[in-house]
Scaffold this motif. Structure first.
Motif, PDB file in Angstrom:
ATOM      1  N   PHE A  15      -2.235  -4.076  -6.327  1.00  0.00           N
ATOM      2  CA  PHE A  15      -1.842  -5.346  -6.330  1.00  0.00           C
ATOM      3  C   PHE A  15      -1.593  -6.048  -5.142  1.00  0.00           C
ATOM      4  O   PHE A  15      -0.630  -4.439  -4.404  1.00  0.00           O
ATOM      5  CB  PHE A  15      -0.889  -4.900  -7.246  1.00  0.00           C
ATOM      6  CG  PHE A  15       0.665  -6.144  -7.416  1.00  0.00           C
ATOM      7  CD1 PHE A  15      -0.705  -7.166  -8.332  1.00  0.00           C
ATOM      8  CD2 PHE A  15       1.401  -5.663  -7.630  1.00  0.00           C
ATOM      9  CE1 PHE A  15       0.465  -8.153  -8.624  1.00  0.00           C
ATOM     10  CE2 PHE A  15       2.376  -7.532  -8.486  1.00  0.00           C
ATOM     11  CZ  PHE A  15       1.711  -8.519  -8.544  1.00  0.00           C
ATOM     12  N   GLY A  16      -1.324  -7.391  -4.728  1.00  0.00           N
ATOM     13  CA  GLY A  16      -1.053  -7.496  -3.303  1.00  0.00           C
ATOM     14  C   GLY A  16      -0.787  -9.326  -3.568  1.00  0.00           C
ATOM     15  O   GLY A  16      -1.311  -9.746  -4.149  1.00  0.00           O
ATOM     16  N   PHE A  37       2.591  -5.087  -1.812  1.00  0.00           N
ATOM     17  CA  PHE A  37       3.834  -4.840  -2.539  1.00  0.00           C
ATOM     18  C   PHE A  37       4.626  -4.190  -1.505  1.00  0.00           C
ATOM     19  O   PHE A  37       3.766  -2.533  -1.860  1.00  0.00           O
ATOM     20  CB  PHE A  37       3.960  -5.209  -3.904  1.00  0.00           C
ATOM     21  CG  PHE A  37       3.430  -6.611  -3.718  1.00  0.00           C
ATOM     22  CD1 PHE A  37       4.589  -7.530  -3.588  1.00  0.00           C
ATOM     23  CD2 PHE A  37       2.760  -7.003  -5.188  1.00  0.00           C
ATOM     24  CE1 PHE A  37       3.685  -8.925  -3.765  1.00  0.00           C
ATOM     25  CE2 PHE A  37       2.282  -8.817  -4.479  1.00  0.00           C
ATOM     26  CZ  PHE A  37       2.950  -9.307  -4.462  1.00  0.00           C
ATOM     27  N   ALA A  38       5.349  -3.396  -0.942  1.00  0.00           N
ATOM     28  CA  ALA A  38       6.268  -2.437  -0.869  1.00  0.00           C
ATOM     29  C   ALA A  38       6.662  -1.172  -2.591  1.00  0.00           C
ATOM     30  O   ALA A  38       7.068  -2.655  -3.853  1.00  0.00           O
ATOM     31  CB  ALA A  38       7.587  -2.830  -0.503  1.00  0.00           C
ATOM     32  N   ASP A  39       6.401  -0.001  -2.867  1.00  0.00           N
ATOM     33  CA  ASP A  39       6.786   0.042  -3.543  1.00  0.00           C
ATOM     34  C   ASP A  39       8.703   1.021  -3.847  1.00  0.00           C
ATOM     35  O   ASP A  39       8.260   1.952  -2.980  1.00  0.00           O
ATOM     36  CB  ASP A  39       6.042   1.932  -3.705  1.00  0.00           C
ATOM     37  CG  ASP A  39       6.215   1.630  -4.903  1.00  0.00           C
ATOM     38  OD1 ASP A  39       7.320   2.336  -6.070  1.00  0.00           O
ATOM     39  OD2 ASP A  39       4.732   3.130  -5.349  1.00  0.00           O
ATOM     40  N   ASN A  80       5.758  -5.312 -13.138  1.00  0.00           N
ATOM     41  CA  ASN A  80       5.615  -5.098 -11.700  1.00  0.00           C
ATOM     42  C   ASN A  80       6.977  -6.012 -11.596  1.00  0.00           C
ATOM     43  O   ASN A  80       7.089  -7.045 -12.564  1.00  0.00           O
ATOM     44  CB  ASN A  80       4.412  -6.030 -10.914  1.00  0.00           C
ATOM     45  CG  ASN A  80       3.567  -4.351 -10.542  1.00  0.00           C
ATOM     46  OD1 ASN A  80       3.938  -3.472 -10.388  1.00  0.00           O
ATOM     47  ND2 ASN A  80       2.192  -4.529 -11.244  1.00  0.00           N
ATOM     48  N   ILE A  81       8.407  -6.173 -10.976  1.00  0.00           N
ATOM     49  CA  ILE A  81       8.890  -6.857 -10.785  1.00  0.00           C
ATOM     50  C   ILE A  81       9.290  -7.206  -9.340  1.00  0.00           C
ATOM     51  O   ILE A  81       9.052  -6.286  -8.566  1.00  0.00           O
ATOM     52  CB  ILE A  81       9.949  -5.941 -10.965  1.00  0.00           C
ATOM     53  CG1 ILE A  81      10.491  -5.854 -12.484  1.00  0.00           C
ATOM     54  CG2 ILE A  81      11.671  -7.156 -10.716  1.00  0.00           C
ATOM     55  CD1 ILE A  81      11.791  -5.333 -13.216  1.00  0.00           C
ATOM     56  N   LEU A  82       8.686  -8.765  -9.077  1.00  0.00           N
ATOM     57  CA  LEU A  82       8.826  -8.827  -7.859  1.00  0.00           C
ATOM     58  C   LEU A  82      10.264  -9.389  -7.491  1.00  0.00           C
ATOM     59  O   LEU A  82      10.855 -10.993  -7.880  1.00  0.00           O
ATOM     60  CB  LEU A  82       7.893  -9.870  -7.115  1.00  0.00           C
ATOM     61  CG  LEU A  82       6.392  -9.207  -7.815  1.00  0.00           C
ATOM     62  CD1 LEU A  82       5.946 -10.580  -7.531  1.00  0.00           C
ATOM     63  CD2 LEU A  82       6.022  -8.215  -7.146  1.00  0.00           C
TER      64      LEU A  82
END
Length: 90
Positions: A15-16, A37-39, A80-82
């Motif tokens: 996921f990017g 994305f950073a985890d 996911n939460i962005l």
């Protein structure tokens, strides 16, 4: 995270995001380069997605998200939460 890579293979899973527009990181060469994305759960640090030393009006960028899921991925619900943080300068 923090490094863009060419992401055109159907076997590149994850996921990017990609960016275009003003004040984005220079390594977004074109629409085929994505960054995962950073985890936070893995201790990865947040990433700057838009920054400039020249404060100005009407600065805009576009984020494009991409997800590529393996056919062997277990069935289930995923989320996911962005979080985007905007810090103004004067």
């Amino acid at each position: 995270p923090g490094t863009n890579t060419l992401w055109t293979s159907v076997t590149t899973y994850g996921f990017g995001f990609n960016m275009s527009g003003n004040d984005i990181p220079a390594d977004f060469v074109d629409s085929t380069y994505f960054r995962q994305f950073a985890d936070r759960n893995s201790g990865e640090t947040a990433q700057t997605v838009m920054s400039s030393v020249n404060v100005g009006k009407s600065r805009q960028s576009t984020v494009t998200y991409k997800i590529n899921v393996s056919s062997t991925q277990a069935a289930g619900n995923y989320q996911n939460i962005l979080t985007f943080v905007a810090t103004p300068s004067f």
